[in-house]
Scaffold this active site. Structure first.
Site, PDB file in Angstrom:
ATOM      1  N   GLU A 178      -3.544   0.454  -6.693  1.00 51.75           N
ATOM      2  CA  GLU A 178      -2.593  -0.595  -7.009  1.00 51.75           C
ATOM      3  C   GLU A 178      -2.431  -0.608  -8.527  1.00 51.75           C
ATOM      4  OE1 GLU A 178       0.225  -2.240  -6.382  1.00 51.75           O
ATOM      5  OE2 GLU A 178      -0.795  -2.528  -4.449  1.00 51.75           O
ATOM      6  N   CYS A 185       0.864  -1.183   0.000  1.00 54.93           N
ATOM      7  CA  CYS A 185       0.000   0.000   0.000  1.00 54.93           C
ATOM      8  C   CYS A 185       0.894   1.224   0.000  1.00 54.93           C
ATOM      9  CB  CYS A 185      -0.929   0.008   1.212  1.00 54.93           C
ATOM     10  SG  CYS A 185      -2.048   1.442   1.233  1.00 54.93           S
TER      11      CYS A 185
END
Length: 220
Positions: A105, A2
């Site tokens: 992502e 992340c």
């Protein structure tokens, strides 16, 4: 992992979800948060759960070198967070929650990566398991609050995009997490239906506060 996420949150919603204490404040929306930037973190204070601005990238109490030479500490691996010197002290005593509207992502080959945005299907904020620390800034000697987001193995749904993901807590479990509850029952992949996904603009590939607007998370 992340390495980029968003916080476009309201105090009122977080107060309902987390039973915050303290004076309400207007929270500036951010759609392109990168490591070392300031984020909002929920932690346990003397009177209860409080929302505190912190540096994204945990600074251990024992760190004495310049922050420019601090290794990447914006994520901590769930499998090793209890033992790693960078994180073990905070894991034992200073757990927090990073509320997030969503996160990014990427998929595809280097140089042509496609950004994807992930959020809760019902639009509620996500509760990322995190840690926090208060330590002197070696460069200025001022005390700073800093935080990290814990990441673990992806669930089956997320594994189509990446093999890691943030540890997402149920809002009903955040008190247990911050009070030192058993990590084995909390640091686990979320249910398969915990997230939704769509492709967003390549502008999301840049980590620039000058490029921080709602259109970054618009489907393309």
């Amino acid at each position: 992992m992340c390495g980029r996420f968003t916080q476009h949150l309201s105090w009122e919603e977080l107060q309902r979800l987390a039973d915050l204490i303290g004076q309400p404040r207007n929270l500036a929306p951010h759609y392109n948060i990168a490591p070392t930037m300031q984020i909002e973190v929920i932690r346990l204070g003397v009177q209860g759960k409080e929302l505190t601005p912190m540096r994204w990238g945990l600074v251990p109490l024992w760190w004495r070198d310049s922050l420019n030479r601090l290794p990447a500490t914006f994520n901590a691996r769930a499998e090793t967070v209890a033992e790693k010197p960078m994180f073990c002290s905070a894991f034992n005593a200073r757990r927090g929650v990073v509320p997030a509207s969503g996160f990014y992502e990427w998929t595809g080959p280097k140089g042509a990566k496609t950004p994807h945005y992930f959020s809760a299907p019902d639009g509620r904020p996500l509760a990322f398991a995190g840690l926090w620390e208060r330590a002197p800034n070696p460069d200025t000697k001022e005390m700073i609050d800093s935080a990290t987001i814990i990441v673990g193995p992806a669930n089956k749904w997320m594994s189509r995009f990446h093999d890691r993901m943030p540890v997402i807590l149920d809002w009903g479990d955040i008190g247990l997490w911050m009070a030192g509850g058993d990590p084995g029952s909390l640091l686990r992949p979320p249910p398969e239906d915990a997230l939704q996904e769509w492709v967003v603009s390549p502008r999301a590939n840049k980590s620039d506060l000058g490029d921080d607007d709602p259109m970054l998370i618009a489907p393309v």
